[in-house]
Design a protein around this motif. Structure first.
Motif, PDB file in Angstrom:
ATOM      1  N   LYS A  12     -41.091  -1.439  15.600  1.00 24.29           N
ATOM      2  CA  LYS A  12     -41.121  -1.567  14.146  1.00 24.29           C
ATOM      3  C   LYS A  12     -40.706  -0.296  13.415  1.00 24.29           C
ATOM      4  N   CYS A  13     -40.822   0.839  14.091  1.00 22.87           N
ATOM      5  CA  CYS A  13     -40.494   2.117  13.446  1.00 22.87           C
ATOM      6  C   CYS A  13     -39.149   2.674  13.901  1.00 22.87           C
TER       7      CYS A  13
ATOM      8  N   SER B 224     -36.842  -3.669  13.102  1.00 24.16           N
ATOM      9  CA  SER B 224     -36.675  -2.587  12.135  1.00 24.16           C
ATOM     10  C   SER B 224     -35.319  -2.751  11.461  1.00 24.16           C
TER      11      SER B 224
END
Length: 454
Positions: free
Chosen positions: A400-401, A432
């Motif tokens: 997600k990052c 992401s």
């Protein structure tokens, strides 16, 4: 202690001055001028002279003792000694080369010595030079010591004395490169209780035998390059003695004595290793049989990864040299590294022409590093194998990052295959939405520290 060596240097001292004076060329018609040169450097205080010598190689600093009585002991107060510079290997003829000021000052004398003696005699001479000069060192605190030895003759005594003196001098950075055909050298126990040691590098014929009372409270940087371990617990015990360890580099080979029990024998419950301060790790495994021997060889590596908890690991680079079933062990490493921000996979040095099949299944839970921290993912020599493709798809879908994913496609692939691999990667879902997907020269490896926030 340096008596014989100093006597040898002093005997040519006058000759060097005469040779220097007679070698100055004078052009015709220019009268010879008689003047005296004032030696202003020697008039400087000791601390400034030490700073000057700090800027030159150790071998050159040591040889300044022949300049005059004023210089005889200045070098002994240097806070840093690097004897690795004494020996350069000529790969073609394995010849020992001495350069710098030492080579220029001793000139033909050393040239004749090394021409008349065998390589072994030359190495013994350099060994004695290292020992006698280091024993004459007088600085109360030794910031850094690096020693390289490539002869195994009577070296245990030398190494023991060097370690004892370094520990007594409250050394902060210590590096030993021991290389020969004899048995590995066991280092003194007081090395493993040195409370001032911040950086430790051990290479080749060093036997890592960690005593039960070992404690390295200040150690932050540890490098173990092709060393020998007393048993399979030695590495684990060494890591446990380093509560502040931040950077860990280990290069393995097939004779290092590290054999890991299968995962189902309870190793995970009884031998968990936690390096709470570790931020960077570099693992290079050149050992084929670290995966073999057992009936379930893959579980050896699973046990290896599953018993290490890197709670503060930020960056990890894995170099694959031999073809191994490595994807599942890598997933366990990800599970045990919840704060990982950078992951490198490098297959540049893969040696087998035909790769073995990989086994990997999507895990039941997503590693915490993917959900919350992984920012950079890079892969060198990606070749589009099905399991590897599934693994990358999983990374993309759960990171997600993620800020950047960079892939270098296999250099031996043809244009059609490379184009297909790029198309497949571009079509993969990335959770992401702000992440970049870059190929080959669009990104640079090993320059990510500025992009990752601590």
């Amino acid at each position: 202690m340096l008596g014989k060596l100093l006597l040898c240097f002093s005997s040519i001292h006058v000759g060097l001055h005469v040779a220097y004076m007679t070698s100055i060329p004078l052009e015709k018609g220019i009268p010879k001028l008689n003047f005296e040169v004032e030696d202003r450097i020697s008039a400087l205080p000791d601390d400034l002279l030490v700073r000057i010598l700090f800027l030159v190689p150790t071998k050159d600093a040591v040889v300044t003792m022949i300049l005059s009585k004023r210089w005889r002991f200045v070098w002994t107060m240097l806070p840093k000694l690097n004897y690795l510079e004494m020996i350069n290997d000529d790969i073609n003829n394995n010849k020992v080369v001495i350069g710098g000021l030492l080579g220029r000052l001793l000139g033909r004398l050393l040239e004749r010595f090394f021409w008349q003696n065998t390589d072994q005699q030359q190495r013994l001479w350099l060994l004695r030079f290292t020992d006698e000069s280091f024993q004459a060192h007088k600085a109360p605190v030794l910031e850094s010591l690096a020693i390289g030895v490539d002869t195994g003759r009577e070296v245990d005594v030398y190494v023991g004395n060097w370690i004892n003196k370094a520990v007594h001098s409250r050394v902060r950075e210590l590096g030993f490169h021991l290389r020969w055909s004899a048995e590995p050298t066991r280092l003194p126990n007081n090395l493993y209780t040195c409370d001032t040691l911040v950086s430790l590098g051990l290479s080749n014929k060093v036997l890592v035998d960690v005593p039960s009372l070992a404690c390295l409270p200040s150690l932050k940087y540890l490098e173990l390059d092709s060393v020998i371990y007393k048993d399979e617990d030695s590495l684990a015990l060494l890591l446990l003695t380093c509560p502040l360890l931040k950077n860990f580099i280990v290069e393995r080979h097939h004779q290092d004595n590290l054999k890991f029990a299968p995962h189902d024998q309870g190793m995970e419950g009884s031998s968990v290793i936690d390096s709470p301060a570790l931020k960077k790790i570099f693992i290079a495994d050149y050992s084929r049989d670290s995966y073999s021997i057992q009936n379930e060889p893959r579980l050896d590596k699973l046990a290896w990864f599953s018993t290490i908890g890197y709670s503060h690991l930020l960056e990890c680079k894995i170099i694959l040299v031999h073809d191994l079933d490595w994807l599942e062990p890598l997933m366990i490493l990800l599970h045990n590294s919840p704060n990982l921000k950078v992951l490198h996979i490098d297959k540049t040095f893969m040696q087998l022409a035909e790769e073995l099949p990989l086994s990997w299944n999507q895990p039941s839970s997503v590693p915490g590093c993917l959900s919350n921290h992984l920012e950079i993912f890079e892969w060198k020599e990606y070749d589009g194998r099905n399991k590897e493709k599934e693994f990358i798809s999983y990374i993309f879908a759960n990171s997600k990052c993620l800020k950047r994913a960079g892939l270098s496609l296999k250099s031996t692939s043809n244009h059609k295959d490379r184009k297909k691999m790029m198309k497949d990667l571009e079509s993969m879902y990335r959770v992401s939405t702000s992440s970049q997907l870059l190929f080959s020269t669009q990104f640079g490896y090993m320059r990510v520290s500025d992009e990752v926030s601590d």
